[in-house]
Design a protein around this motif. Structure first.
Motif, short mmCIF file in Angstrom:
data_model
loop_
_atom_site.label_atom_id
_atom_site.label_comp_id
_atom_site.label_asym_id
_atom_site.label_seq_id
_atom_site.Cartn_x
_atom_site.Cartn_y
_atom_site.Cartn_z
N LEU A 18 0.83 -1.21 0.00
CA LEU A 18 0.00 0.00 0.00
C LEU A 18 0.87 1.26 0.00
O LEU A 18 0.55 2.24 -0.70
CB LEU A 18 -0.93 -0.01 1.22
N ALA A 19 1.96 1.23 0.76
CA ALA A 19 2.87 2.38 0.76
C ALA A 19 3.50 2.57 -0.61
O ALA A 19 3.71 3.71 -1.05
CB ALA A 19 3.96 2.17 1.82
N ASN A 20 3.79 1.47 -1.30
CA ASN A 20 4.31 1.58 -2.67
C ASN A 20 3.30 2.22 -3.60
O ASN A 20 3.66 2.96 -4.51
CB ASN A 20 4.70 0.19 -3.19
N MET A 21 2.00 1.93 -3.37
CA MET A 21 0.96 2.59 -4.17
C MET A 21 0.96 4.09 -3.93
O MET A 21 0.85 4.89 -4.88
CB MET A 21 -0.42 2.00 -3.83
N PHE A 22 1.07 4.49 -2.66
CA PHE A 22 1.12 5.92 -2.34
C PHE A 22 2.32 6.58 -3.02
O PHE A 22 2.22 7.65 -3.61
CB PHE A 22 1.20 6.14 -0.83
N MET A 23 3.49 5.90 -2.92
CA MET A 23 4.71 6.46 -3.48
C MET A 23 4.64 6.51 -5.00
O MET A 23 5.16 7.44 -5.62
CB MET A 23 5.91 5.64 -3.03
N ALA A 24 4.00 5.50 -5.61
CA ALA A 24 3.88 5.47 -7.07
C ALA A 24 3.09 6.67 -7.58
O ALA A 24 3.32 7.15 -8.70
CB ALA A 24 3.21 4.17 -7.52
N ALA A 25 2.15 7.14 -6.77
CA ALA A 25 1.33 8.29 -7.15
C ALA A 25 2.08 9.61 -6.98
O ALA A 25 1.50 10.67 -7.19
CB ALA A 25 0.04 8.31 -6.33
N ILE A 26 3.34 9.52 -6.61
CA ILE A 26 4.11 10.74 -6.38
C ILE A 26 5.42 10.73 -7.17
O ILE A 26 5.74 11.66 -7.90
CB ILE A 26 4.43 10.93 -4.87
N ILE A 27 6.19 9.64 -7.04
CA ILE A 27 7.55 9.62 -7.60
C ILE A 27 7.54 9.41 -9.10
O ILE A 27 8.19 10.12 -9.85
CB ILE A 27 8.40 8.53 -6.90
N GLY A 28 6.81 8.38 -9.58
CA GLY A 28 6.73 8.14 -11.02
C GLY A 28 7.91 7.41 -11.62
O GLY A 28 7.96 7.19 -12.82
N SER A 29 8.90 7.04 -10.80
CA SER A 29 10.09 6.34 -11.29
C SER A 29 10.27 5.05 -10.50
O SER A 29 10.39 5.10 -9.26
CB SER A 29 11.33 7.22 -11.15
N ALA A 30 10.31 3.91 -11.18
CA ALA A 30 10.40 2.62 -10.50
C ALA A 30 11.73 2.47 -9.77
O ALA A 30 11.77 1.99 -8.62
CB ALA A 30 10.22 1.49 -11.50
N THR A 31 12.84 2.86 -10.40
CA THR A 31 14.15 2.67 -9.77
C THR A 31 14.27 3.52 -8.50
O THR A 31 14.77 3.04 -7.48
CB THR A 31 15.28 3.04 -10.75
N ALA A 32 13.81 4.77 -8.57
CA ALA A 32 13.86 5.64 -7.39
C ALA A 32 12.98 5.08 -6.28
O ALA A 32 13.36 5.08 -5.10
CB ALA A 32 13.41 7.05 -7.75
N GLN A 33 11.82 4.57 -6.65
CA GLN A 33 10.90 4.03 -5.65
C GLN A 33 11.47 2.77 -4.98
O GLN A 33 11.36 2.60 -3.77
CB GLN A 33 9.55 3.70 -6.30
N ILE A 34 12.07 1.88 -5.77
CA ILE A 34 12.66 0.66 -5.21
C ILE A 34 13.77 1.02 -4.23
O ILE A 34 13.87 0.43 -3.15
CB ILE A 34 13.19 -0.25 -6.33
N ALA A 35 14.59 2.01 -4.59
CA ALA A 35 15.69 2.43 -3.70
C ALA A 35 15.16 2.99 -2.39
O ALA A 35 15.61 2.61 -1.30
CB ALA A 35 16.56 3.47 -4.41
N VAL A 36 14.17 3.88 -2.48
CA VAL A 36 13.62 4.51 -1.27
C VAL A 36 12.93 3.49 -0.38
O VAL A 36 13.18 3.42 0.83
CB VAL A 36 12.63 5.63 -1.68
N MET A 37 12.06 2.66 -0.97
CA MET A 37 11.27 1.73 -0.18
C MET A 37 12.10 0.57 0.37
O MET A 37 11.80 0.02 1.43
CB MET A 37 10.11 1.20 -1.02
N SER A 38 13.16 0.17 -0.35
CA SER A 38 14.03 -0.90 0.16
C SER A 38 14.71 -0.47 1.45
O SER A 38 14.83 -1.26 2.40
CB SER A 38 15.08 -1.29 -0.89
#
Length: 419
Positions: free
Chosen positions: A96-116
């Protein structure tokens, strides 16, 4: 000879933008049409004369401001309110947090780095397998290229000459479908593995957490709401989101200092310039595609095999999966869209929105598949887990993506119903 130059430079790991420019130069010289050199620079610049491209650095800046402004951890806590009490609650929180972040960041690599960095240690501390924690986080990153705003959608919209706002809207249902399939995977795995039991927040705790997260939630509402209700263009929404992220991080959460802006601007400029240069290079590479009639030749070849749009999309999915394994997703979109899109829309009457969603999700899958799999290696580096260990837990999520791709290929309405 120019196809040989293209393939040779590509397999020598020359940056894709340079590959495109070198191939175009070689083609002009080889064809003897050297008058094109006079307009070479102008052609490169004209590829950037698109207002929608401004959204790319602005969305990147929004992600930088969110990371530094302490909004990520607050969105994770918000997810805990809704799913934290289920068995395996932290896995659902991750999703669910990844869904929230996806609605903001828009970049998979940046999101994977932040959420990991945020989720893998937390899941491991509660008794989850480290490989599964990293795999869940990496899979959640695949939501970024589909749930708006998506960097891939911006680039595809520019190349396909379709409204970026409508491209964003086309990704809403596929994004929810993909998130639902990931939740189903977690549930099925939970039947086999005894996940740790979660704990629900008390009403006062939930109230405080929700109140703290409300300023951060303004950002996805500003982006998606502005586009959906026609208040702002995607570029204007990205600018508004950047301003909100800065003000919230500085004045409300106080985790962001104005002195940090310089470094964030530099990082954003460097990262955005690489994408912008690739788009510019693709403009001159278009000469090769046009003069060699590549789309027409491929259309004749594929239509000889099948006249069914669904079968065409299945063939494209297999081809894109192979391409995504060795070429970065954004680079692949720039290379392939001018070739395959005219075939999809002209020979098979496929909606450009459906084709764009299928293409972007498929190429994002390459982030998690060897041999390149940059998202897989980012998750491995950030979590301290080997890529092989992550892959053992990741394959059910990849299978879910494949099923979603088949559904999106067969049911056009999943991509076009909201437009």
């Amino acid at each position: 000879m120019s196809p040989v130059v293209f393939l040779l430079t590509l397999f020598l790991s020359v940056p894709v933008a340079i590959v495109l420019v070198v191939t175009a130069i070689w083609y002009i010289w080889e064809s003897g049409n050297t008058v094109l050199f006079d307009s070479f620079a102008q052609k490169m610049f004209s590829g950037l004369e698109n207002y929608g491209l401004l959204a790319i650095p602005l969305f990147m800046l929004t992600g930088e401001l969110m990371n530094e402004g302490g909004m990520t951890k607050r969105l994770i806590n918000t997810a805990r309110i809704f799913v934290g009490g289920f068995r395996g609650g932290l896995a659902y929180i991750n999703l669910l947090a990844n869904m929230f972040m996806a609605a903001i960041i828009g970049s998979a690599t940046a999101q994977i780095a932040v959420m990991s960095r945020a989720m893998v240690p937390a899941m491991q501390a509660e008794g989850y397998d480290k490989g599964f924690a990293a795999a869940t986080t990496a899979a959640g990153g695949l939501l970024a290229p589909v749930i708006p705003p998506s960097m891939m959608f911006v680039i595809f919209g520019v190349l396909a000459q379709v409204p970026i706002g409508e491209m964003f809207i086309a990704g809403i249902l596929p994004g929810l479908l993909l998130a639902g399939s990931f939740a189903l995977v977690i549930t099925v795995i939970g039947w086999r593995v005894e996940f740790p039991r979660g704990a629900w927040m008390t009403a006062p705790e939930a109230g405080r957490t929700l109140l703290q997260s409300l300023p951060a939630m303004l950002i996805p509402f500003a982006i998606i709401g502005g586009i959906l209700f026609g208040i702002a263009t995607p570029t204007e929404s990205a600018a508004i989101a950047s301003l909100i992220a800065f003000l919230v991080g500085w004045l409300i959460y106080r985790d962001l200092r104005p002195s940090q802006l310089g470094q964030m601007f530099i990082r954003t400029a460097v990262n955005a310039s690489m994408i912008i240069f690739m788009i510019s290079a693709a403009s001159v590479f278009g000469w090769v595609i046009i003069y060699e009639e590549v789309p027409q030749k491929m259309a004749a070849l594929i239509t000889a095999v099948t006249s069914d749009p669904f079968m065409f999309l299945l063939i494209v999915n297999v081809a894109l999966l192979c391409v995504g394994m060795v070429v970065d997703g954004i680079a692949a979109i720039i290379l392939i869209t001018p070739i395959l899109l005219p075939i999809a829309t002209g020979s098979y009457d496929i909606s450009p929105y459906q084709f764009g969603v299928v293409m972007c999700l498929n190429l994002a899958l390459g982030l998690l598949t060897p041999p390149v799999g940059i998202g897989l290696y980012i998750a491995s580096s950030m979590s301290g887990t080997t890529p092989g260990t992550i892959l053992k837990s990741l394959w059910p999520f990849l299978l879910a993506v494949a099923c979603v791709l088949v559904l999106l290929s067969y049911f056009a309405g999943l991509s076009t119903a909201l437009i």
